[in-house]
Design a protein around this motif. Structure first.
Motif, PDB file in Angstrom:
ATOM      1  N   ALA A   6       0.835  -1.205   0.000  1.00  0.00           N
ATOM      2  CA  ALA A   6       0.000   0.000   0.000  1.00  0.00           C
ATOM      3  C   ALA A   6       0.865   1.249   0.000  1.00  0.00           C
ATOM      4  O   ALA A   6       0.605   2.217  -0.731  1.00  0.00           O
ATOM      5  CB  ALA A   6      -0.925  -0.006   1.204  1.00  0.00           C
ATOM      6  N   LEU A   7       1.927   1.276   0.783  1.00  0.00           N
ATOM      7  CA  LEU A   7       2.813   2.436   0.835  1.00  0.00           C
ATOM      8  C   LEU A   7       3.478   2.662  -0.517  1.00  0.00           C
ATOM      9  O   LEU A   7       3.560   3.788  -1.009  1.00  0.00           O
ATOM     10  CB  LEU A   7       3.864   2.229   1.932  1.00  0.00           C
ATOM     11  CG  LEU A   7       4.921   3.332   2.078  1.00  0.00           C
ATOM     12  CD1 LEU A   7       4.254   4.665   2.400  1.00  0.00           C
ATOM     13  CD2 LEU A   7       5.930   2.965   3.161  1.00  0.00           C
ATOM     14  N   GLU A   8       3.980   1.543  -1.088  1.00  0.00           N
ATOM     15  CA  GLU A   8       4.627   1.673  -2.396  1.00  0.00           C
ATOM     16  C   GLU A   8       3.640   2.154  -3.455  1.00  0.00           C
ATOM     17  O   GLU A   8       3.991   2.962  -4.336  1.00  0.00           O
ATOM     18  CB  GLU A   8       5.221   0.325  -2.803  1.00  0.00           C
ATOM     19  CG  GLU A   8       6.410  -0.082  -1.958  1.00  0.00           C
ATOM     20  CD  GLU A   8       6.914  -1.468  -2.327  1.00  0.00           C
ATOM     21  OE1 GLU A   8       7.997  -1.832  -1.865  1.00  0.00           O
ATOM     22  OE2 GLU A   8       6.206  -2.150  -3.090  1.00  0.00           O
ATOM     23  N   SER A   9       2.419   1.699  -3.372  1.00  0.00           N
ATOM     24  CA  SER A   9       1.405   2.138  -4.353  1.00  0.00           C
ATOM     25  C   SER A   9       1.129   3.638  -4.224  1.00  0.00           C
ATOM     26  O   SER A   9       1.005   4.348  -5.219  1.00  0.00           O
ATOM     27  CB  SER A   9       0.116   1.329  -4.154  1.00  0.00           C
ATOM     28  OG  SER A   9       0.348  -0.050  -4.347  1.00  0.00           O
ATOM     29  N   GLY A  14       2.414   9.350  -6.607  1.00  0.00           N
ATOM     30  CA  GLY A  14       2.926  10.703  -6.492  1.00  0.00           C
ATOM     31  C   GLY A  14       2.805  11.322  -5.128  1.00  0.00           C
ATOM     32  O   GLY A  14       3.153  12.491  -4.934  1.00  0.00           O
ATOM     33  N   PHE A  15       2.317  10.576  -4.126  1.00  0.00           N
ATOM     34  CA  PHE A  15       2.188  11.118  -2.783  1.00  0.00           C
ATOM     35  C   PHE A  15       3.542  11.052  -2.086  1.00  0.00           C
ATOM     36  O   PHE A  15       4.292  10.065  -2.242  1.00  0.00           O
ATOM     37  CB  PHE A  15       1.141  10.345  -1.972  1.00  0.00           C
ATOM     38  CG  PHE A  15      -0.250  10.520  -2.489  1.00  0.00           C
ATOM     39  CD1 PHE A  15      -0.954  11.686  -2.225  1.00  0.00           C
ATOM     40  CD2 PHE A  15      -0.850   9.519  -3.250  1.00  0.00           C
ATOM     41  CE1 PHE A  15      -2.255  11.837  -2.697  1.00  0.00           C
ATOM     42  CE2 PHE A  15      -2.135   9.672  -3.721  1.00  0.00           C
ATOM     43  CZ  PHE A  15      -2.842  10.840  -3.452  1.00  0.00           C
ATOM     44  N   ALA A  35      -6.491   5.648   2.843  1.00  0.00           N
ATOM     45  CA  ALA A  35      -5.363   6.583   2.952  1.00  0.00           C
ATOM     46  C   ALA A  35      -5.477   7.709   1.934  1.00  0.00           C
ATOM     47  O   ALA A  35      -5.216   8.871   2.230  1.00  0.00           O
ATOM     48  CB  ALA A  35      -4.051   5.821   2.781  1.00  0.00           C
ATOM     49  N   MET A  36      -5.902   7.380   0.690  1.00  0.00           N
ATOM     50  CA  MET A  36      -6.071   8.418  -0.340  1.00  0.00           C
ATOM     51  C   MET A  36      -7.169   9.398   0.042  1.00  0.00           C
ATOM     52  O   MET A  36      -7.033  10.615  -0.142  1.00  0.00           O
ATOM     53  CB  MET A  36      -6.384   7.769  -1.688  1.00  0.00           C
ATOM     54  CG  MET A  36      -5.198   7.060  -2.328  1.00  0.00           C
ATOM     55  SD  MET A  36      -5.638   6.315  -3.898  1.00  0.00           S
ATOM     56  CE  MET A  36      -6.155   7.759  -4.824  1.00  0.00           C
ATOM     57  N   ASP A  37      -8.279   8.867   0.571  1.00  0.00           N
ATOM     58  CA  ASP A  37      -9.375   9.762   0.988  1.00  0.00           C
ATOM     59  C   ASP A  37      -8.887  10.743   2.058  1.00  0.00           C
ATOM     60  O   ASP A  37      -9.224  11.931   2.053  1.00  0.00           O
ATOM     61  CB  ASP A  37     -10.551   8.944   1.516  1.00  0.00           C
ATOM     62  CG  ASP A  37     -11.254   8.163   0.411  1.00  0.00           C
ATOM     63  OD1 ASP A  37     -11.059   8.540  -0.771  1.00  0.00           O
ATOM     64  OD2 ASP A  37     -11.989   7.215   0.737  1.00  0.00           O
ATOM     65  N   TRP A  38      -8.105  10.234   3.002  1.00  0.00           N
ATOM     66  CA  TRP A  38      -7.605  11.110   4.077  1.00  0.00           C
ATOM     67  C   TRP A  38      -6.699  12.194   3.510  1.00  0.00           C
ATOM     68  O   TRP A  38      -6.799  13.367   3.864  1.00  0.00           O
ATOM     69  CB  TRP A  38      -6.854  10.254   5.095  1.00  0.00           C
ATOM     70  CG  TRP A  38      -6.344  11.063   6.266  1.00  0.00           C
ATOM     71  CD1 TRP A  38      -7.006  11.335   7.415  1.00  0.00           C
ATOM     72  CD2 TRP A  38      -5.073  11.689   6.363  1.00  0.00           C
ATOM     73  NE1 TRP A  38      -6.245  12.109   8.249  1.00  0.00           N
ATOM     74  CE2 TRP A  38      -5.032  12.353   7.616  1.00  0.00           C
ATOM     75  CE3 TRP A  38      -3.964  11.760   5.540  1.00  0.00           C
ATOM     76  CZ2 TRP A  38      -3.928  13.066   8.062  1.00  0.00           C
ATOM     77  CZ3 TRP A  38      -2.862  12.481   5.971  1.00  0.00           C
ATOM     78  CH2 TRP A  38      -2.845  13.130   7.206  1.00  0.00           C
TER      79      TRP A  38
END
Length: 238
Positions: A6-9, A14-15, A35-38
């Motif tokens: 998940a972190l690598e994704s 680009g985060f 995580a993306m929503d947050w």
């Protein structure tokens, strides 16, 4: 391995790593979507805060602009009021000077009337004045220096009116010719009840009609000192 994946994704999307790790930790490692929503909500919140800050700054700039405009308008109004006050004071001063000049002429008329009444036994009206005789030059001895030219500070003016009567009055040598005309107009207005036409002053000899520009010149400069005879002619209006 799921967390690492998940972190690598998120990093590949680009985060920043630090923000991605924080998002995963705060969402309880519930996956990439949480995580993306947050992180997207965090970006949106910062955007709202920036817009609110810019709006406050714009409002403050508008208030300052209006305040400066009001101050400028007030300063301009004070300047206009000062100019109007100075103009009013100047008009009052000119009016006072004009009234004082007319009062001096009226006083001359009253003195002239009193002198005529005393001279002619109390009869009113304008009386022909006997011709004035100027003292002849004192012959000088051949052994003496020629006499110096006398400076006169007064001028005796005889004014011949159209009806054949005359007025005689003494003026200061530095007074303007307009004072003589005003004297004649006021004198005729008192005796004939006003409504008289404007007068034109002429010199006796050589014959000369005085212009409006001459009215502002002193009697001394016009060669009417120490005495002169002026003739009044009706002046056509316009």
């Amino acid at each position: 391995m799921a967390e690492l994946t998940a972190l690598e994704s998120l990093i590949e999307m680009g985060f920043p790593r630090g923000r991605a790790e924080k998002a995963l930790a705060l969402t309880g490692n519930q996956g990439i979507e949480a995580a993306m929503d947050w992180m997207l909500e965090l970006v949106a919140q910062k955007q709202r805060e920036r817009e609110e800050r810019e709006e406050r700054e714009a409002l403050e700039r508008e208030r300052q602009r209006r305040r400066q405009g009001q101050e400028l308008s007030a300063a301009r109004q004070r300047l206009q009021e000062d100019e109007m006050r100075r103009a009013a004071e100047e008009r009052r001063r000119e009016k006072a000077e004009e009234l004082a000049a007319r009062q001096r002429v009226r006083e001359k008329i009253e003195r002239d009337k009193a002198e005529r009444a005393k001279k002619y036994g109390g009869h009113g009206g304008s009386q022909p004045c006997p011709p004035t005789t100027e003292p002849g030059p004192v012959p000088s001895s051949p052994s003496k220096e020629p006499p110096t030219k006398r400076e006169y500070d007064q001028c005796r003016i005889q004014v011949r009116l159209p009806d054949g009567s005359s007025l005689t009055q003494t003026f200061r040598a530095r007074e303007q010719l307009a004072a003589v005309r005003l004297y004649v107009e006021l004198h005729r207005g008192e005796e004939l009840g006003g409504g008289q036409d404007p007068v034109q002053l002429l010199s006796g000899f050589p014959r000369r009609a005085f212009s409006e520009a001459d009215m502002e010149r002193p009697l001394q400069e016009l060669g009417l000192v120490p005495s002169a005879v002026l003739i009044v002619a009706k002046k056509c209006p316009g």
